[in-house]
Design a protein around this motif. Structure first.
Motif, PDB file in Angstrom:
ATOM      1  N   ILE A 166      -1.670   5.157  17.736  1.00  0.00           N
ATOM      2  CA  ILE A 166      -2.277   5.565  16.475  1.00  0.00           C
ATOM      3  C   ILE A 166      -3.183   4.431  16.024  1.00  0.00           C
ATOM      4  N   LEU A 167      -4.475   4.682  15.974  1.00  0.00           N
ATOM      5  CA  LEU A 167      -5.414   3.706  15.434  1.00  0.00           C
ATOM      6  C   LEU A 167      -5.575   4.012  13.951  1.00  0.00           C
ATOM      7  N   LEU A 168      -5.025   3.158  13.107  1.00  0.00           N
ATOM      8  CA  LEU A 168      -5.067   3.351  11.664  1.00  0.00           C
ATOM      9  C   LEU A 168      -6.208   2.503  11.104  1.00  0.00           C
ATOM     10  N   VAL A 169      -7.255   3.181  10.666  1.00  0.00           N
ATOM     11  CA  VAL A 169      -8.493   2.509  10.270  1.00  0.00           C
ATOM     12  C   VAL A 169      -8.459   2.158   8.788  1.00  0.00           C
ATOM     13  N   THR A 170      -8.831   0.923   8.476  1.00  0.00           N
ATOM     14  CA  THR A 170      -8.894   0.478   7.095  1.00  0.00           C
ATOM     15  C   THR A 170     -10.133  -0.376   6.903  1.00  0.00           C
ATOM     16  N   THR A 171     -10.398  -0.770   5.663  1.00  0.00           N
ATOM     17  CA  THR A 171     -11.480  -1.701   5.336  1.00  0.00           C
ATOM     18  C   THR A 171     -10.920  -2.762   4.389  1.00  0.00           C
ATOM     19  N   LEU A 172     -11.789  -3.626   3.908  1.00  0.00           N
ATOM     20  CA  LEU A 172     -11.352  -4.706   3.027  1.00  0.00           C
ATOM     21  C   LEU A 172     -11.328  -4.311   1.558  1.00  0.00           C
ATOM     22  N   GLU A 173     -11.565  -3.048   1.253  1.00  0.00           N
ATOM     23  CA  GLU A 173     -11.517  -2.583  -0.130  1.00  0.00           C
ATOM     24  C   GLU A 173     -10.058  -2.481  -0.583  1.00  0.00           C
ATOM     25  N   MET A 174      -9.801  -2.894  -1.815  1.00  0.00           N
ATOM     26  CA  MET A 174      -8.435  -2.970  -2.323  1.00  0.00           C
ATOM     27  C   MET A 174      -7.721  -1.612  -2.289  1.00  0.00           C
ATOM     28  N   ALA A 175      -8.398  -0.546  -2.754  1.00  0.00           N
ATOM     29  CA  ALA A 175      -7.768   0.776  -2.782  1.00  0.00           C
ATOM     30  C   ALA A 175      -7.453   1.267  -1.380  1.00  0.00           C
ATOM     31  N   THR A 176      -8.334   0.978  -0.440  1.00  0.00           N
ATOM     32  CA  THR A 176      -8.098   1.393   0.944  1.00  0.00           C
ATOM     33  C   THR A 176      -6.908   0.664   1.537  1.00  0.00           C
ATOM     34  N   LEU A 177      -6.825  -0.642   1.290  1.00  0.00           N
ATOM     35  CA  LEU A 177      -5.694  -1.421   1.811  1.00  0.00           C
ATOM     36  C   LEU A 177      -4.375  -0.968   1.192  1.00  0.00           C
ATOM     37  N   LYS A 178      -4.417  -0.648  -0.104  1.00  0.00           N
ATOM     38  CA  LYS A 178      -3.194  -0.172  -0.773  1.00  0.00           C
ATOM     39  C   LYS A 178      -2.697   1.111  -0.123  1.00  0.00           C
ATOM     40  N   ASN A 179      -3.605   2.072   0.095  1.00  0.00           N
ATOM     41  CA  ASN A 179      -3.217   3.343   0.718  1.00  0.00           C
ATOM     42  C   ASN A 179      -2.811   3.150   2.174  1.00  0.00           C
ATOM     43  N   THR A 180      -3.496   2.234   2.858  1.00  0.00           N
ATOM     44  CA  THR A 180      -3.144   1.949   4.256  1.00  0.00           C
ATOM     45  C   THR A 180      -1.730   1.392   4.357  1.00  0.00           C
ATOM     46  N   LYS A 181      -1.372   0.509   3.437  1.00  0.00           N
ATOM     47  CA  LYS A 181      -0.019  -0.070   3.443  1.00  0.00           C
ATOM     48  C   LYS A 181       1.029   1.010   3.208  1.00  0.00           C
ATOM     49  N   LEU A 182       0.758   1.928   2.286  1.00  0.00           N
ATOM     50  CA  LEU A 182       1.694   3.017   2.025  1.00  0.00           C
ATOM     51  C   LEU A 182       1.857   3.920   3.245  1.00  0.00           C
ATOM     52  N   MET A 183       0.731   4.227   3.899  1.00  0.00           N
ATOM     53  CA  MET A 183       0.798   5.079   5.090  1.00  0.00           C
ATOM     54  C   MET A 183       1.527   4.365   6.217  1.00  0.00           C
ATOM     55  N   LEU A 184       1.255   3.077   6.371  1.00  0.00           N
ATOM     56  CA  LEU A 184       1.921   2.289   7.409  1.00  0.00           C
ATOM     57  C   LEU A 184       3.428   2.237   7.169  1.00  0.00           C
ATOM     58  N   GLU A 185       3.831   2.076   5.911  1.00  0.00           N
ATOM     59  CA  GLU A 185       5.261   2.055   5.587  1.00  0.00           C
ATOM     60  C   GLU A 185       5.921   3.393   5.904  1.00  0.00           C
ATOM     61  N   ALA A 190     -10.925 -10.851   5.885  1.00  0.00           N
ATOM     62  CA  ALA A 190     -10.356 -10.089   7.004  1.00  0.00           C
ATOM     63  C   ALA A 190      -9.105 -10.767   7.556  1.00  0.00           C
ATOM     64  N   GLY A 191      -9.098 -12.098   7.529  1.00  0.00           N
ATOM     65  CA  GLY A 191      -7.949 -12.825   8.049  1.00  0.00           C
ATOM     66  C   GLY A 191      -6.688 -12.665   7.217  1.00  0.00           C
ATOM     67  N   ASP A 192      -6.846 -12.185   5.983  1.00  0.00           N
ATOM     68  CA  ASP A 192      -5.683 -11.992   5.111  1.00  0.00           C
ATOM     69  C   ASP A 192      -5.000 -10.639   5.313  1.00  0.00           C
ATOM     70  N   VAL A 193      -5.670  -9.728   5.998  1.00  0.00           N
ATOM     71  CA  VAL A 193      -5.168  -8.355   6.110  1.00  0.00           C
ATOM     72  C   VAL A 193      -3.840  -8.298   6.857  1.00  0.00           C
ATOM     73  N   SER A 194      -3.701  -9.118   7.884  1.00  0.00           N
ATOM     74  CA  SER A 194      -2.439  -9.119   8.651  1.00  0.00           C
ATOM     75  C   SER A 194      -1.254  -9.402   7.744  1.00  0.00           C
ATOM     76  N   GLY A 195      -1.411 -10.387   6.853  1.00  0.00           N
ATOM     77  CA  GLY A 195      -0.336 -10.712   5.932  1.00  0.00           C
ATOM     78  C   GLY A 195      -0.101  -9.640   4.888  1.00  0.00           C
ATOM     79  N   ILE A 196      -1.183  -9.042   4.393  1.00  0.00           N
ATOM     80  CA  ILE A 196      -1.077  -7.992   3.381  1.00  0.00           C
ATOM     81  C   ILE A 196      -0.343  -6.767   3.932  1.00  0.00           C
ATOM     82  N   LEU A 197      -0.680  -6.399   5.168  1.00  0.00           N
ATOM     83  CA  LEU A 197      -0.101  -5.201   5.768  1.00  0.00           C
ATOM     84  C   LEU A 197       1.148  -5.490   6.593  1.00  0.00           C
TER      85      LEU A 197
END
Length: 276
Positions: A148-167, A193-200
């Protein structure tokens, strides 16, 4: 890879996102063609049955789509399925989405399962561009996928939704399938971009640099940029992704049918309500 035994199949990749407008379709077509340049067999399924844009992105004027398979689903095999595929000049084969959004209701999980299985018998990779989130029509693709390639961007709302979907995917026991793709990773943002790994809470995401002009023009003219702008940084990122995917690939054998993701989600929701 071209000579597979009957007990083996190609790999199914579901391209997903928790939010619209993050570049799923652009990713799907360019990755498909980057893989095809390795001289392997590639097919693409437009799994956004209401508003799919794979045909637009490839400038394909399809006369048949997955909707036309419905009446012949019982007798469908890998040979008759070829009649419903559109061949792109790059060599990839495309199963288009219906031309009207109301036709999406005709397509059910058994049809999706059968189509993916048959395509995987004849192709080294099957890429499915899905709709947004965990809507019902997306779940068969997510369940069937090897990756599953889960595509995200650096936008805050996108990362928030991506984290919820990943969980949610982790709750369903699918975390081993998921690979995060950070699209537009060089865009100007308060988040690096380097912070995304920690966020997710993930490791080793794919990074696709930001090149809005190239990506937008590519989509508008229907020519994926890996074809005619192969020396750009964004194209090089896709060729690198294709190389990484194929270098670690293991051809999967068919597995026993497990309870559907939809059933798991329902049972999880039911337990939460009962516990409350």
């Amino acid at each position: 890879m071209a000579h597979r035994e009957k007990s083996q199949r190609g790999e199914i990749i579901a391209v997903c996102s928790a939010k619209g407008g993050v570049g799923r379709t652009v990713l799907t077509v360019n990755l498909a063609i980057a893989l095809r340049k390795k001289n392997i067999q590639i097919s693409v399924v437009d799994g956004d049955f209401q508003f799919g844009d794979i045909g637009l992105a490839l400038d394909i004027q399809s006369t048949l789509s997955i909707k036309d398979i419905v009446e012949e689903a019982d007798s469908l095999d890998q040979y008759s399925l070829v009649n419903f595929l559109n061949k792109h000049e790059s060599g990839i084969k495309v199963l288009s989405a219906p031309d009207r959004p109301e036709y999406a209701d005709l397509i059910n999980e058994p049809i999706i399962d059968k189509v993916l299985d048959l395509l995987a018998l004849e192709h080294d990779y099957v890429l499915a561009d899905t709709g947004v989130g965990l809507q019902e029509k997306n779940l068969p693709f997510i369940e069937k996928a090897d990756q599953i390639l889960l595509v995200t961007t650096l936008e805050m709302a996108t990362l928030k939704n991506t984290k919820l979907m990943l969980e949610t995917l982790e709750t369903l026991g699918l975390e081993d399938k998921v690979q995060i793709v950070i699209n537009r990773s060089t865009m100007t943002s308060v988040i690096n971009a380097g912070d995304v790994s920690g966020i997710l809470g993930i490791e080793s995401p794919y990074y696709i640099p930001n090149d809005f002009n190239v990506a937008s023009q590519s989509l508008n003219i229907g020519i994926p940029f890996v074809i005619n702008q192969g020396k750009t940084d964004i194209s090089k990122a896709y060729f690198k992704m294709a190389e990484q995917l194929t270098s670690r690939r293991e051809i999967m054998v068919f597995k026993q049918k497990e309870p559907s993701i939809w059933s798991k989600l329902f049972q999880q929701s039911k337990r939460i309500k009962e516990g409350g």
